[in-house]
Scaffold this motif. Structure first.
Motif, PDB file in Angstrom:
ATOM      1  N   GLU A 107       2.188   1.678  -3.420  1.00  0.00           N
ATOM      2  CA  GLU A 107       1.189   2.125  -4.393  1.00  0.00           C
ATOM      3  C   GLU A 107       0.917   3.628  -4.284  1.00  0.00           C
ATOM      4  O   GLU A 107       0.577   4.279  -5.280  1.00  0.00           O
ATOM      5  CB  GLU A 107      -0.105   1.335  -4.177  1.00  0.00           C
ATOM      6  N   LYS A 108       1.081   4.168  -3.061  1.00  0.00           N
ATOM      7  CA  LYS A 108       0.865   5.616  -2.894  1.00  0.00           C
ATOM      8  C   LYS A 108       1.892   6.445  -3.672  1.00  0.00           C
ATOM      9  O   LYS A 108       1.608   7.556  -4.122  1.00  0.00           O
ATOM     10  CB  LYS A 108       0.941   5.967  -1.414  1.00  0.00           C
ATOM     11  N   LYS A 166       0.824  -1.209   0.000  1.00  0.00           N
ATOM     12  CA  LYS A 166       0.000   0.000   0.000  1.00  0.00           C
ATOM     13  C   LYS A 166       0.859   1.260   0.000  1.00  0.00           C
ATOM     14  O   LYS A 166       0.547   2.239  -0.690  1.00  0.00           O
ATOM     15  CB  LYS A 166      -0.917  -0.008   1.222  1.00  0.00           C
TER      16      LYS A 166
END
Length: 219
Positions: A104-105, A101
């Motif tokens: 992905e940011k 996550k």
């Protein structure tokens, strides 16, 4: 993303057999594995109870019980190792997901080439997941069949032990039953003899009356 997957696979390579064959990705059905291990625990417990019951019928009871406890301990330790592997894998998967996550940011600025590379990595990962899932399904089926065969064997052993116990009980009770039967016959014979004696007393003719003394003295 590639480094995360690589690190996860390296960690799993040193894990027990379950982690190598059935839990190499985040898509593995951990609940199904836990259910399988729970079922195996039940089979181990049932087999141990049956073995203990059989041990008490043997001459060397303590040695038999010790062997049974050793087998149960080895089987339980193996299940504990598999459970630890599941927990470790789940922990790594959560960590990988958290890192994923974060990655992905910051991926919005990556080039199309990086996106294509990630897509290919995901595709390869999915293929590995499918292969691992198929392998895990085969292992689960084999374990279920083995557990079923073991249950059938244990049922036969239990039934045989019960029949042996019944036969021993019948042999032990036979003398007492014979004695009770003989006593019953003896009481019946005594009762028959008593009835015959009473009947004979009832049918016996009465003796003639004694002569009158006064009549005998008359001239």
């Amino acid at each position: 993303m590639k480094n995360i997957v690589l690190a996860l696979l390296i960690g799993l390579a040193a894990a027990p057999l379950w982690a190598q064959s059935g839990a190499t990705t985040g898509g593995a059905d951990l609940d199904a594995e836990r259910a399988r291990l729970s079922a195996e625990r039940k089979v181990i417990s049932e087999r141990y109870d049956a073995e203990r019951a059989a041990c008490y019928k043997k001459f060397a009871v303590e040695g038999c019980l010790e062997d049974s406890r050793r087998r149960r301990r080895l089987a339980t330790d193996d299940i504990k190792r598999q459970e630890a592997a599941i927990n470790e894998f789940e922990r790594k998967r959560r960590g990988a997901a958290a890192l994923d996550k974060l990655e992905e940011k910051g991926s919005s600025a990556r080039s199309k080439e990086a996106d294509a590379e990630r897509e290919q990595s995901v595709k390869s990962q999915q293929e590995r997941e499918q292969r691992a899932a198929d392998h895990a399904a085969g292992r689960a089926q084999a374990a279920a069949e083995a557990a079923d065969k073991q249950r059938q064997f244990d049922d036969k052993q239990r039934a045989h032990a019960q029949e042996q116990e019944k036969a021993a009980r019948r042999r032990a009770e036979a003398p007492a039953a014979r004695q009770a039967y003989d006593e019953k016959l003896q009481r019946a014979e005594q009762q028959r003899a008593e009835n015959e004696r009473r009947n004979a007393a009832k049918t016996k003719p009465r003796s003639a009356p004694l002569p009158d003394p006064e009549r005998s003295a008359a001239p």
